[in-house]
Design a protein around this motif. Structure first.
Motif, PDB file in Angstrom:
ATOM      1  N   UNK A  28      37.738 118.721 107.526  1.00 37.03           N
ATOM      2  CA  UNK A  28      37.918 117.873 106.346  1.00 37.03           C
ATOM      3  C   UNK A  28      39.371 117.915 105.877  1.00 37.03           C
ATOM      4  N   UNK A  29      39.957 119.116 105.860  1.00 35.36           N
ATOM      5  CA  UNK A  29      41.343 119.251 105.386  1.00 35.36           C
ATOM      6  C   UNK A  29      42.296 118.489 106.308  1.00 35.36           C
ATOM      7  N   UNK A  30      42.073 118.596 107.617  1.00 32.53           N
ATOM      8  CA  UNK A  30      42.940 117.873 108.558  1.00 32.53           C
ATOM      9  C   UNK A  30      42.770 116.365 108.379  1.00 32.53           C
ATOM     10  N   UNK A  31      41.544 115.961 108.016  1.00 32.73           N
ATOM     11  CA  UNK A  31      41.308 114.532 107.763  1.00 32.73           C
ATOM     12  C   UNK A  31      42.080 114.077 106.528  1.00 32.73           C
ATOM     13  N   UNK A  34      45.556 113.094 107.084  1.00 34.30           N
ATOM     14  CA  UNK A  34      45.756 111.806 107.759  1.00 34.30           C
ATOM     15  C   UNK A  34      45.398 110.609 106.874  1.00 34.30           C
ATOM     16  N   UNK A  35      44.760 110.889 105.714  1.00 29.89           N
ATOM     17  CA  UNK A  35      44.379 109.785 104.824  1.00 29.89           C
ATOM     18  C   UNK A  35      45.603 109.194 104.138  1.00 29.89           C
ATOM     19  N   UNK A  36      45.547 107.902 103.734  1.00 26.68           N
ATOM     20  CA  UNK A  36      46.669 107.342 102.972  1.00 26.68           C
ATOM     21  C   UNK A  36      46.819 108.095 101.648  1.00 26.68           C
ATOM     22  N   UNK A  37      48.059 108.215 101.172  1.00 28.59           N
ATOM     23  CA  UNK A  37      48.325 108.957  99.940  1.00 28.59           C
ATOM     24  C   UNK A  37      47.492 108.431  98.768  1.00 28.59           C
ATOM     25  N   UNK A  38      47.325 107.101  98.701  1.00 27.60           N
ATOM     26  CA  UNK A  38      46.585 106.515  97.576  1.00 27.60           C
ATOM     27  C   UNK A  38      45.139 107.020  97.549  1.00 27.60           C
ATOM     28  N   UNK A  39      44.528 107.152  98.721  1.00 27.28           N
ATOM     29  CA  UNK A  39      43.148 107.642  98.771  1.00 27.28           C
ATOM     30  C   UNK A  39      43.052 109.098  98.350  1.00 27.28           C
ATOM     31  N   UNK A  40      44.064 109.880  98.751  1.00 28.22           N
ATOM     32  CA  UNK A  40      44.044 111.299  98.397  1.00 28.22           C
ATOM     33  C   UNK A  40      44.203 111.458  96.889  1.00 28.22           C
ATOM     34  N   UNK A  41      45.101 110.674  96.298  1.00 26.79           N
ATOM     35  CA  UNK A  41      45.309 110.857  94.859  1.00 26.79           C
ATOM     36  C   UNK A  41      44.106 110.309  94.083  1.00 26.79           C
ATOM     37  N   UNK A  42      43.438 109.295  94.639  1.00 30.37           N
ATOM     38  CA  UNK A  42      42.198 108.788  94.047  1.00 30.37           C
ATOM     39  C   UNK A  42      41.132 109.895  94.052  1.00 30.37           C
ATOM     40  N   UNK A  43      41.053 110.610  95.165  1.00 29.46           N
ATOM     41  CA  UNK A  43      40.097 111.698  95.326  1.00 29.46           C
ATOM     42  C   UNK A  43      40.389 112.797  94.303  1.00 29.46           C
ATOM     43  N   UNK A  44      41.667 113.185  94.206  1.00 26.62           N
ATOM     44  CA  UNK A  44      42.060 114.247  93.271  1.00 26.62           C
ATOM     45  C   UNK A  44      41.737 113.834  91.829  1.00 26.62           C
ATOM     46  N   UNK A  45      41.995 112.570  91.497  1.00 24.54           N
ATOM     47  CA  UNK A  45      41.691 112.083  90.143  1.00 24.54           C
ATOM     48  C   UNK A  45      40.186 112.075  89.897  1.00 24.54           C
ATOM     49  N   UNK A  46      39.431 111.655  90.914  1.00 21.40           N
ATOM     50  CA  UNK A  46      37.976 111.587  90.765  1.00 21.40           C
ATOM     51  C   UNK A  46      37.392 112.969  90.489  1.00 21.40           C
ATOM     52  N   UNK A  47      37.965 113.985  91.147  1.00 21.79           N
ATOM     53  CA  UNK A  47      37.515 115.362  90.932  1.00 21.79           C
ATOM     54  C   UNK A  47      37.714 115.749  89.470  1.00 21.79           C
TER      55      UNK A  47
ATOM     56  N   UNK B  45      44.694 119.909  92.965  1.00 22.34           N
ATOM     57  CA  UNK B  45      46.097 120.197  93.293  1.00 22.34           C
ATOM     58  C   UNK B  45      46.262 120.449  94.790  1.00 22.34           C
ATOM     59  N   UNK B  46      45.295 121.174  95.372  1.00 25.62           N
ATOM     60  CA  UNK B  46      45.372 121.490  96.803  1.00 25.62           C
ATOM     61  C   UNK B  46      45.354 120.212  97.630  1.00 25.62           C
ATOM     62  N   UNK B  47      44.551 119.243  97.193  1.00 29.21           N
ATOM     63  CA  UNK B  47      44.490 117.959  97.899  1.00 29.21           C
ATOM     64  C   UNK B  47      45.858 117.288  97.895  1.00 29.21           C
ATOM     65  N   UNK B  48      46.462 117.198  96.705  1.00 31.49           N
ATOM     66  CA  UNK B  48      47.751 116.521  96.589  1.00 31.49           C
ATOM     67  C   UNK B  48      48.851 117.286  97.316  1.00 31.49           C
TER      68      UNK B  48
END
Lengths: 199, 199
Positions: A28-31, A34-47, B45-48
């Motif tokens: 999951x971490x390696x995935x 590879x995700x676009x930055x926008x998706x990662x920050x969306x994920x972090x915000x959703x958390x 934070x770890x995600x970002x």
């Protein structure tokens, strides 16, 4: 050599989630990398949003952004029936059937002495208070057919008896589409025990 | 009724991860809500951090916070051997054996026409450049024994032949501790094919 620090940290975070072991966490971490930055920050915000904005309904203890929750404040619902469930996910399962239009009460657990969960650790007091304060006609116990579910149902039944209201329990028996031949003994025994007269 | 919005959003985010379906995503999201706030913000934070701080080594394309990476800049390593792997996780697996002390080259994929991954989509050009620019004695192909791994290994072998360096491939055969009786035909065939003389 270890994974580079930010990656190791993310793997550690994923591993804290239920049913995620070291291999899945790494995948999951390696995935994520590879995700676009926008998706990662969306994920972090959703958390953070889920954790900070969601609260429990003061009435039924369902998770919600508002208290009372959407169900408790819905005027089309029958406020004389309370369906008691263990967790919000059970509430959602019942909502999906579109068959029930009363209120709920989420116990947030089941009595389980082995796990150190006693009668005061779940929302039983609050249920009794609701029944006391409101004009309730029926309480439906929709608890799992497990040892903990049975114990909790029996305990609640004993507590609710004095209120002189209808106490029911969801039926246990053969699941629809299943075959009698393959049903386990416990299920079949419950199906026989709970047989209903054909009208 | 649907899940309250922040929860639905978090479930959606979890579902975008590989091998996480709607049920697991819901379970994970409900777990996050029950986690202490400090753990959730640590996770966010770890995600970002993982996404923004991690980059690829310009030399071997391993993921790292620095470029060149820790392995490429380690002076104790044998810089005349390059082990070619498909992904960073394969590199990690080899590192765990403590048996290899040369450099790596992470292809970031395998040739797979079915998935539309051609020879220019993975880091083959960069590998040839490295071999051209440096004094390399051996290239070890440590690619999976899959259709894509075989195809990539064969293609690389063809490309590397003209360099007149030693090209080897990791051995395929019976895994340690396994039983011959239960080995599949392909593995047994490869084990026979790759038999070595006893000295």
């Amino acid at each position: 050599m270890e994974y580079t620090k930010p990656l190791a940290k993310l793997i550690e975070c994923f591993q804290k989630l239920p049913s995620i072991g070291p291999k899945t966490a790494t995948r999951l971490a390696l995935h994520v990398i590879k995700m676009p930055l926008s998706n990662v920050s969306e994920f972090a915000d959703a958390l953070m949003d889920a954790k900070t904005k969601i609260t429990y309904c003061e009435n039924c203890f369902n998770i919600s952004c508002s208290s009372p929750c959407e169900i408790c404040s819905d005027h089309t619902r029958n406020k004389k029936i309370i369906c008691v469930v263990s967790e919000t996910k059970d509430l959602m399962a019942i909502e999906k059937t579109n068959e029930y239009h009363g209120l709920y009460h989420v116990l947030q657990g089941l009595i389980s002495p082995i796990d150190g969960i006693g009668v005061d650790d779940i929302r039983i007091k609050e249920l009794l208070y609701r029944i006391n304060q409101n004009d309730i006609e029926e309480v439906i116990l929709a608890l799992n057919p497990s040892v903990e579910g049975e114990a909790t149902a029996m305990y609640l039944n004993k507590l609710l008896k004095p209120f002189n209201i209808k106490i029911t329990r969801i039926a246990f028996g053969l699941p629809m589409g299943s075959e009698l031949e393959y049903a386990d003994e416990m299920t079949l025994a419950r199906a026989l025990e709970g047989r209903v007269e054909i009208e």
